[in-house]
Structures are given as C-alpha cells and as structure tokens.
Design an enzyme around this catalytic site. Structure first.
Site, PDB file in Angstrom:
ATOM      1  N   GLN A  14       0.793  -1.061  -0.021  1.00 44.82           N
ATOM      2  CA  GLN A  14       0.082  -0.006  -0.130  1.00 44.82           C
ATOM      3  C   GLN A  14       0.774   1.095   0.060  1.00 44.82           C
ATOM      4  O   GLN A  14       1.798   1.560   0.568  1.00 44.82           O
ATOM      5  CB  GLN A  14      -0.950  -0.005   1.324  1.00 44.82           C
ATOM      6  CG  GLN A  14      -2.019  -1.028   1.078  1.00 44.82           C
ATOM      7  CD  GLN A  14      -3.146  -0.886   2.216  1.00 44.82           C
ATOM      8  OE1 GLN A  14      -3.961  -1.840   2.469  1.00 44.82           O
ATOM      9  NE2 GLN A  14      -3.264   0.395   2.627  1.00 44.82           N
ATOM     10  N   SER A  97       4.766  -6.227   3.085  1.00 45.70           N
ATOM     11  CA  SER A  97       3.406  -6.240   3.555  1.00 45.70           C
ATOM     12  C   SER A  97       2.474  -6.960   2.540  1.00 45.70           C
ATOM     13  O   SER A  97       2.381  -7.768   2.380  1.00 45.70           O
ATOM     14  CB  SER A  97       2.960  -4.738   4.025  1.00 45.70           C
ATOM     15  OG  SER A  97       1.733  -4.917   4.829  1.00 45.70           O
ATOM     16  N   LEU A  98       1.500  -5.885   2.082  1.00 41.43           N
ATOM     17  CA  LEU A  98       0.268  -6.539   0.952  1.00 41.43           C
ATOM     18  C   LEU A  98       1.416  -7.297   0.125  1.00 41.43           C
ATOM     19  O   LEU A  98       0.829  -8.287  -0.619  1.00 41.43           O
ATOM     20  CB  LEU A  98      -0.374  -5.487   0.627  1.00 41.43           C
ATOM     21  CG  LEU A  98      -1.120  -5.591  -0.719  1.00 41.43           C
ATOM     22  CD1 LEU A  98      -2.123  -6.644  -0.326  1.00 41.43           C
ATOM     23  CD2 LEU A  98      -1.882  -4.466  -1.226  1.00 41.43           C
ATOM     24  N   ARG A 122      -8.515  -9.824   2.780  1.00 43.45           N
ATOM     25  CA  ARG A 122      -7.830  -9.001   3.682  1.00 43.45           C
ATOM     26  C   ARG A 122      -7.989  -7.567   3.595  1.00 43.45           C
ATOM     27  O   ARG A 122      -8.142  -6.882   4.639  1.00 43.45           O
ATOM     28  CB  ARG A 122      -6.305  -9.338   3.433  1.00 43.45           C
ATOM     29  CG  ARG A 122      -5.069  -8.888   4.087  1.00 43.45           C
ATOM     30  CD  ARG A 122      -3.714  -9.157   3.727  1.00 43.45           C
ATOM     31  NE  ARG A 122      -2.575  -8.694   4.489  1.00 43.45           N
ATOM     32  CZ  ARG A 122      -2.175  -7.433   4.425  1.00 43.45           C
ATOM     33  NH1 ARG A 122      -2.530  -6.793   3.503  1.00 43.45           N
ATOM     34  NH2 ARG A 122      -0.957  -7.165   4.934  1.00 43.45           N
ATOM     35  N   HIS A 207      -0.210  -3.851  11.297  1.00 44.34           N
ATOM     36  CA  HIS A 207       0.751  -4.646  11.763  1.00 44.34           C
ATOM     37  C   HIS A 207       0.956  -4.156  13.544  1.00 44.34           C
ATOM     38  O   HIS A 207       2.255  -3.916  13.732  1.00 44.34           O
ATOM     39  CB  HIS A 207       2.082  -4.121  11.031  1.00 44.34           C
ATOM     40  CG  HIS A 207       2.078  -4.687   9.828  1.00 44.34           C
ATOM     41  ND1 HIS A 207       2.488  -5.846   9.286  1.00 44.34           N
ATOM     42  CD2 HIS A 207       1.744  -4.005   8.638  1.00 44.34           C
ATOM     43  CE1 HIS A 207       2.169  -6.089   7.917  1.00 44.34           C
ATOM     44  NE2 HIS A 207       2.001  -4.823   7.510  1.00 44.34           N
ATOM     45  N   GLN A 256       1.210 -12.350   9.848  1.00 46.74           N
ATOM     46  CA  GLN A 256       2.076 -11.286   9.208  1.00 46.74           C
ATOM     47  C   GLN A 256       1.077  -9.776   9.490  1.00 46.74           C
ATOM     48  O   GLN A 256       1.781  -8.862   9.749  1.00 46.74           O
ATOM     49  CB  GLN A 256       1.846 -11.528   7.643  1.00 46.74           C
ATOM     50  CG  GLN A 256       2.664 -10.600   6.856  1.00 46.74           C
ATOM     51  CD  GLN A 256       1.841  -9.868   5.733  1.00 46.74           C
ATOM     52  OE1 GLN A 256       0.485  -9.359   6.040  1.00 46.74           O
ATOM     53  NE2 GLN A 256       2.394  -9.640   4.663  1.00 46.74           N
TER      54      GLN A 256
END
Length: 318
Positions: A14, A97-98, A122, A207, A256
């Site tokens: 992102q 991340s993503l 998600r 996170h 994650q």
C-alpha cells in the site's frame, strides 16, 4: 541488467498505487485482463474504473487497493518471468506487507485465484477492523532505530496507549502503529530530536495487536488453502528470512498482519545471499529507494522499477 547476477524481485504494498496502473499490461495480455476481472468479481468493485480512470478517493480505500495492486504486481511478474527463465536468472523475492502475497503467487506457494481471494478478504477485514478510528500509523523520518524504539516505549508509557514499531523500512524511515492518541503524541518528541513525523492515510493500526481479530479471521481462511513449497526463495516480513516448508510458510503468513515488517533485515539477507540486482515489480519506485537506502553508498548494486511492457523487455533484452 546482467543475467549472471542474482536478482531480487521486490513487490510493493500500500502506498504504491497510481492512476492507470497496470493498464498497458492488461491491454497487452488477455490472461492479465482476466485476472483483473477475477479481482473485480471477488472484491465486488469496478477496480479498472477506479484505478484506470483515477478516482483518487476510491484508489486509497484498502478494500479496493489490496486486490488491485496485487493484480498489478503479479501482472509485471507474468511479463518478466519468461525472460528470467530464458536468461537463466537466479531469482529470489520479497514483498512489503501486502506485496508479500504477490510474492506467494509468483513463487507458486499459492495459486493466483487463492491469492486474489485472500487479498480481497484481507482488504475488507482491514478496512472494517477499526470502525471507530481508534488506530493510526505514522512514518518517523531522520531518526535511527534505537531512538524510535526509545520514543515508542516512552510515549506508550506516558499515554497508557498501545504503540509499536511496525515497519523497519530503512535506516532513516520507520513506521509506528497503535492507538491514535499515542501516535499523535509522538509528534513533539520526534520534532525535539530533529526528526519528522508524517501521519499515514490508512484506516487502522496495521501490523499491530489492534489487528488481532482481523488477523484471526484471515488466518482461518488461509488455513483452508493449498500451500506449496516456493519455486523461488521468498524472504518473509515476519522472520526476515526464507522458508521452504509449506506449513511453516502458512504459519508465518497467519502472523503477518500483527507483526512488524522487517525490511532492513530482509534487504541485508538478500544481499548476504548474493543479490546485486533489485527489481521492483509494480508502480512507482518506493521499494527501489528503500532498498538503496538500506544498502548504503559503500556497496555496488543496481535497482530498477519495472511496470510497463517496454520496461519489462528492457530488463533482459532478447
């Protein structure tokens, strides 16, 4: 690019979205266009209309961004992989991340369909995880990790609110995540230490433990999927290293959403494993710049961002 050198493929997350992303690749490949249509069906949204026509407000929405950016990242890899194989390139990969889910698709850990379904879920879960706006995130610039960790402890203690170091992006860029009051309270002490605090336009404290409920629901979904061994080494956000056992990979990915992104350590691991070329497969140059900052000025390496068909062909000319 020199095909005899180990190449690290970087999939962004992102913040890397931009108007028109992935359109040229989709118009050049019916398989890629079908992937967009699959993502639209799964997400229940006209993703091509949002991103190709540049609806700025909708583009930033997590529930739309996650499937759309994943499709773009995968599209670039689909265009690049034949050249990797033709040139015998030794490749490894990571995602921020993503972007880690794009790496799972590229490495054949999960099928394309499973990855699209997972990131659509998600995105929805993360968008709905904090309807009251309790959580926030901010980038801390120009301070080292020790200083940021100290401030996180001090501000967390003084406010009595949850605050964690969420992303270790580069030696001068870290991201904090937690309850909004604590994130806002970081501004003054960061300024006093000659740093900068930049609030991030996100819908929650990603996170961090505030994502636990969403993470549990996503984990329940992912545990029903078919996980395979990576075709290429994948360096994971949670562990900062590679993992080849499918069950262990699934466990890592289930953690994650509530775990830090250890990008500095990941880049060091890729370097130690021999990577000297770093290709960012997606819009913009976010990871290429972070990677260069992590490696510093004393090492010899190449970074490049690849998004359009011509750029893909230029990486490894026929």
């Amino acid at each position: 690019m020199n095909p005899t050198t180990t190449t690290a493929l970087l999939f962004p997350g992102q913040g890397s979205q931009e108007p028109g992303m992935g359109r040229s690749l989709a118009e050049a490949s019916s398989d890629v266009m079908d992937l967009w249509k699959k993502a639209e069906s799964t997400a229940g949204a006209a993703l091509r209309e949002i991103y190709w026509d540049g609806d700025a407000e909708a583009m930033a929405e997590t529930r739309y961004l996650q499937p759309a950016l994943t499709v773009v990242n995968i599209s670039v890899f689909m265009a690049l992989e034949p050249a990797l194989e033709k040139n015998g390139v030794k490749a490894m990969m990571t995602g921020h991340s993503l972007g880690e889910f794009s790496a799972l698709a590229a490495a054949r850990v999960l099928s394309l369909e499973d990855v699209v379904n997972t990131v659509a879920l998600r995105g929805r879960l993360m968008a709905e995880a904090d309807p009251e706006g309790r959580g926030a995130m901010a980038a801390v610039l120009k301070l080292d990790q020790g200083a940021v960790e100290e401030l996180v402890r001090e501000v967390g203690d003084s406010t009595g609110k949850l605050l964690v170091l969420a992303n270790r992006n580069s030696p001068s860029q870290y991201v904090v995540s937690g309850e909004a009051e604590a994130v806002d309270a970081m501004a003054q002490p960061v300024k006093e230490r000659k740093g900068r605090l930049v609030k991030l336009p996100v819908s929650g404290a990603f996170h961090s433990p505030l994502m636990q409920e969403a993470a549990d629901e996503l984990a329940g979904f992912m545990k029903k999927l078919s996980w395979g061994a990576p075709r290429y080494p994948v360096y994971f956000n949670v562990t900062a290293g590679p993992e080849s056992d499918p069950a262990a990979v699934m466990d890592i990915m289930c953690r994650q959403m509530i775990s830090p992104v250890r990008y500095i350590e990941i880049v060091d691991g890729l370097w130690q494993a021999g990577a000297r070329q770093f290709l960012e497969l997606g819009p913009k140059t976010v990871l290429a710049k972070l990677t260069a900052a992590c490696l510093g000025k004393d090492k010899e390496f190449e970074t490049q961002s690849v998004i359009e068909p011509d750029a893909v062909r230029d990486v490894f000319p026929a």
